[in-house]
Write a protein that holds these residues in place. Structure first.
Motif, short mmCIF file in Angstrom:
data_model
loop_
_atom_site.label_atom_id
_atom_site.label_comp_id
_atom_site.label_asym_id
_atom_site.label_seq_id
_atom_site.Cartn_x
_atom_site.Cartn_y
_atom_site.Cartn_z
N SER A 213 43.59 30.23 41.92
CA SER A 213 42.26 30.59 42.98
C SER A 213 42.73 29.54 44.04
CB SER A 213 41.70 29.15 42.05
OG SER A 213 41.97 27.34 42.52
N ILE A 214 43.36 29.13 44.86
CA ILE A 214 44.04 29.09 45.97
C ILE A 214 44.06 30.43 46.41
CG2 ILE A 214 44.73 27.86 47.89
CD1 ILE A 214 44.76 25.65 46.49
N ALA A 215 45.40 30.80 46.41
CA ALA A 215 45.86 32.07 46.62
C ALA A 215 44.62 32.93 46.59
CB ALA A 215 46.89 33.09 45.19
N ALA A 216 43.85 33.29 45.30
CA ALA A 216 42.90 33.74 45.60
C ALA A 216 41.48 33.92 46.83
CB ALA A 216 41.99 34.44 44.07
N SER A 217 41.19 33.19 46.85
CA SER A 217 40.75 32.62 48.10
C SER A 217 41.47 33.11 49.30
CB SER A 217 40.22 31.08 48.09
OG SER A 217 39.52 30.96 49.56
N ILE A 218 42.29 32.80 49.47
CA ILE A 218 43.61 33.26 50.65
C ILE A 218 43.06 35.10 50.68
CG2 ILE A 218 45.77 33.73 51.69
CD1 ILE A 218 46.06 30.43 50.34
N ALA A 219 43.24 35.07 49.95
CA ALA A 219 43.30 36.87 49.30
C ALA A 219 41.76 37.72 49.92
CB ALA A 219 43.49 37.17 47.66
N ILE A 220 40.72 36.70 49.76
CA ILE A 220 39.80 37.26 49.62
C ILE A 220 39.27 37.21 50.95
CG2 ILE A 220 37.41 37.06 49.55
CD1 ILE A 220 37.95 35.44 46.56
N HIS A 221 39.84 36.08 51.43
CA HIS A 221 39.72 36.52 53.71
C HIS A 221 40.60 37.52 54.17
CE1 HIS A 221 39.20 31.27 52.64
NE2 HIS A 221 37.11 32.08 52.62
N VAL A 222 41.66 37.36 53.46
CA VAL A 222 42.61 38.37 54.26
C VAL A 222 41.99 39.60 53.82
CG1 VAL A 222 44.60 40.38 53.57
CG2 VAL A 222 45.04 37.29 53.66
N VAL A 274 46.57 39.46 44.37
CA VAL A 274 46.43 37.60 43.70
C VAL A 274 45.41 38.43 43.19
CG1 VAL A 274 45.84 35.90 45.15
CG2 VAL A 274 47.92 38.03 46.20
N VAL A 275 44.62 38.20 43.21
CA VAL A 275 42.47 38.15 42.64
C VAL A 275 43.09 38.52 41.24
CG1 VAL A 275 40.21 38.38 42.71
CG2 VAL A 275 41.32 38.48 44.60
N ALA A 276 43.33 39.91 41.13
CA ALA A 276 43.99 40.32 39.82
C ALA A 276 45.09 38.88 39.15
CB ALA A 276 44.24 41.73 39.72
N GLU A 277 45.97 38.64 39.45
CA GLU A 277 46.80 37.61 40.05
C GLU A 277 46.00 36.62 39.15
OE1 GLU A 277 49.69 38.21 38.22
OE2 GLU A 277 49.80 39.55 38.84
N MET A 278 45.38 35.55 39.35
CA MET A 278 44.39 34.27 39.33
C MET A 278 43.25 34.93 38.34
SD MET A 278 41.04 33.16 39.75
CE MET A 278 39.70 34.46 40.64
N SER A 279 43.04 36.02 37.92
CA SER A 279 41.87 36.32 36.51
C SER A 279 43.27 36.07 35.35
CB SER A 279 41.50 37.79 36.91
OG SER A 279 41.05 37.33 37.51
N ALA A 280 44.62 36.57 35.30
CA ALA A 280 45.62 36.92 34.26
C ALA A 280 45.28 35.08 33.84
CB ALA A 280 46.43 37.10 34.96
N VAL A 281 46.00 34.49 34.87
CA VAL A 281 45.97 32.86 34.95
C VAL A 281 45.23 32.05 34.32
CG1 VAL A 281 46.96 31.31 35.97
CG2 VAL A 281 47.48 32.99 36.51
N PHE A 282 43.92 32.19 34.59
CA PHE A 282 42.69 32.12 34.18
C PHE A 282 42.61 32.50 32.64
CE2 PHE A 282 42.44 29.81 38.09
CZ PHE A 282 41.03 29.08 37.80
N THR A 283 42.96 33.92 32.36
CA THR A 283 42.03 34.21 30.54
C THR A 283 43.14 34.18 30.20
OG1 THR A 283 41.13 36.27 32.57
CG2 THR A 283 42.15 36.34 29.97
N ARG A 284 45.09 33.92 30.44
CA ARG A 284 45.92 33.13 29.25
C ARG A 284 45.52 31.98 28.85
NH1 ARG A 284 49.26 35.47 32.77
NH2 ARG A 284 50.16 33.86 34.08
N VAL A 285 44.31 30.93 29.36
CA VAL A 285 44.50 29.59 28.71
C VAL A 285 42.86 29.50 29.19
CG1 VAL A 285 45.94 28.70 30.04
CG2 VAL A 285 43.92 28.94 31.73
N HIS A 286 42.21 30.44 28.41
CA HIS A 286 41.34 30.63 28.75
C HIS A 286 40.76 30.60 26.93
CE1 HIS A 286 36.56 31.27 28.04
NE2 HIS A 286 36.85 32.25 27.32
N ASN A 287 40.08 29.58 26.07
CA ASN A 287 39.72 29.30 24.96
C ASN A 287 40.94 28.86 23.87
OD1 ASN A 287 36.88 29.18 24.81
ND2 ASN A 287 36.95 31.75 23.86
N LEU A 288 41.54 27.90 24.12
CA LEU A 288 42.77 27.93 24.31
C LEU A 288 43.34 25.90 23.32
CD1 LEU A 288 46.30 29.69 25.58
CD2 LEU A 288 45.25 30.05 23.23
N VAL A 289 43.85 26.11 22.43
CA VAL A 289 43.69 24.17 21.95
C VAL A 289 44.58 23.78 23.25
CG1 VAL A 289 43.44 24.28 19.75
CG2 VAL A 289 45.33 24.47 20.25
#
Length: 474
Positions: A213-222, A274-289
């Motif tokens: 999430s921090i990396a994506a924030s950096i990417a948005i500013h870049v 970078v923003v896409a990779e952030m989305s991938a990280v969040f998507t992989r853990v979404h809705n898992l036990v």
């Protein structure tokens, strides 16, 4: 250097030999037996890369083959879960430290540019339209302010997650009296992570979520800054460009006049990745036990941090290639009406006219100038007096009947350089405030860099010490 899973599994085994021996949980003969086996496995993996495995369940059979089943006492009170969690946190710790180093280089370059362009006055834009004059240093310091928030979050993240999962076993601890504090110390962590369930089920996921999430924030500013520069390429006479040649620009295959900013195109694409990779990280853990491995993947999290580092390295090249033309920037300002708000401000501040009346007056002035193709430096003072009388008659008849602003004051108010010099508020573009901000950000960056370098050194020293302690059993 980013060490792989095999490296950290071996370090965990070495730390287990040292710690358990100190606690008399291993006798000396068994400790030596295990130590020789660990070294043998490392040597085999050095000779044959296919043996550089990334899971403990693949590592242990090689250890048994090099010694015997008795060596599995080393695994008492442990699990693949806490070993892999420790390894994953250690690797992401190294990756985050590398990300900090790449980021620090970018912020340092921005500070250098801000110092060089302290007195460069340029147009700034809102809603895609020229809005007000600004110093280029102040503009850069706005981005530095945003980047420093990201940088401080990275530093806080490293502190928050530099805790060792070893001893959590699967998720509820162990009856084996493992010295968790000593294990943490030997592996370069500040302390053990407290809750065993958190150690193996949540921490390895949360660390990746936070870094991404921090990396994506950096990417948005870049991306924001790169796009702001790229807008200039739509102009026939830009005031900011990349130095031509090399990987910075390339000539169109069909149109010989075009110098396409390839470096910025690629940097903007990096930011999107970078923003896409952030989305991938969040998507992989979404809705898992809890306890699922999806969000703990070293390979995928490595891809995320490598993409962020690559983006920052390319962005640094963009900053090094920037060429700013202060004279052209000032000409751009003087060819539009970005100074018009100053008319309203001064009429209110110096002459007591209501701001909205002054604002309407300045708006009339701009409308007349554009209709008659008149630039600010050439605006006739007598016409301003006529417009003033019209405005007062229509909206504020109780006000002064003559324009209270002298011709010299009127022309002075339209000078972009004077506007910047006369700013008074904290955080404004005044040279005094710009110098103060630049100094403050430089000090904060130095502090963050020192803390990250101290952590890097602490880990290196801990591992060096572990090798010395482990060598006693060889």
């Amino acid at each position: 250097m980013i060490h792989d899973e095999f490296y950290w599994i071996s370090q965990v085994n070495k730390a287990s030999v040292v710690s358990n021996s100190e606690e008399h949980l291993l006798d000396k003969a068994t400790a030596k037996f295990a130590a020789r086996g660990i070294v043998t496995v490392e040597q085999q993996a050095q000779a044959d890369v296919s043996k550089r495995v990334n899971k403990y369940i693949a590592y242990e059979p090689m250890l048994i083959a090099a010694t015997g089943p008795e060596v599995t006492i080393l695994h008492a009170g442990r699990s693949s879960q806490d070993i892999l969690s420790t390894m994953r946190v250690a690797i992401l710790r190294e990756q985050t430290i590398n990300l900090c180093a790449a980021f620090d280089a970018v912020i340092e370059k921005l500070l250098v540019l801000a110092e060089a362009h302290r007195d460069t006055v340029v147009p700034n834009y809102t809603n895609g339209v020229a809005a007000q004059p600004n110093s280029y240093a102040h503009y850069l310091l706005g981005f530095i302010a945003a980047f420093m928030r990201d940088r401080e979050r990275l530093g806080q993240c490293l502190v928050r997650y530099n805790e060792c999962p070893m001893g959590a076993t699967v998720l509820n601890g162990t009856g084996w009296p493992l010295n968790r504090n000593r294990m943490a110390e030997l592996l370069g962590f500040d302390r053990p992570r407290w809750n065993a369930f958190d150690c193996t089920c949540e921490t390895p996921v949360d660390f990746a979520l936070e870094v991404s999430s921090i990396a994506a924030s950096i990417a948005i500013h870049v991306g924001s800054m790169v796009n702001d520069i790229m807008v200039q390429y739509a102009q026939s006479r830009p005031w900011i460009l990349l130095q031509e040649g090399g990987e910075n620009t390339y000539i169109s295959s069909a149109m010989p006049q075009k110098r396409n900013p390839g470096l910025m195109n690629n940097c903007r694409a990096d930011a999107s990745d970078v923003v896409a990779e952030m989305s991938a990280v969040f998507t992989r853990v979404h809705n898992l036990v809890p306890g699922m491995v999806d969000g703990k993947s070293v390979a995928k999290n490595t891809r995320m941090t490598k993409t962020a580092v690559s983006m920052l390295e390319r962005f640094l090249k963009v900053l090094n290639a920037l060429r700013i033309n202060p004279e052209r920037a000032l000409e751009e300002l003087n060819s539009d009406w970005t100074a018009s708000q100053e008319i309203a401000d001064r009429l209110m501040r110096e002459h007591g006219l209501p701001f909205r009346i002054g604002h309407h007056l300045a708006s009339r002035m701009v409308s007349w100038a554009r209709a008659n193709n008149v630039l600010p430096k050439n605006f006739p003072y007598e016409q301003m007096r006529r417009i003033y009388k019209e405005e007062i008659a229509e909206e504020f008849p109780e006000g002064p009947q003559e324009l209270p602003m002298s011709e010299a004051e009127f022309l002075d108010a339209l000078d972009p350089r004077k506007i910047i010099a006369n700013r008074k508020t904290i955080g404004s573009a005044s040279p005094f405030e710009v110098d103060a901000m630049r100094s403050s950000f430089a000090a904060r960056l130095k502090e963050e860099t020192a803390k990250t370098n101290a952590l890097r050194l602490k880990v290196e020293m801990a591992i060096d010490n572990l090798q010395r302690e482990f060598a006693q059993y060889l």
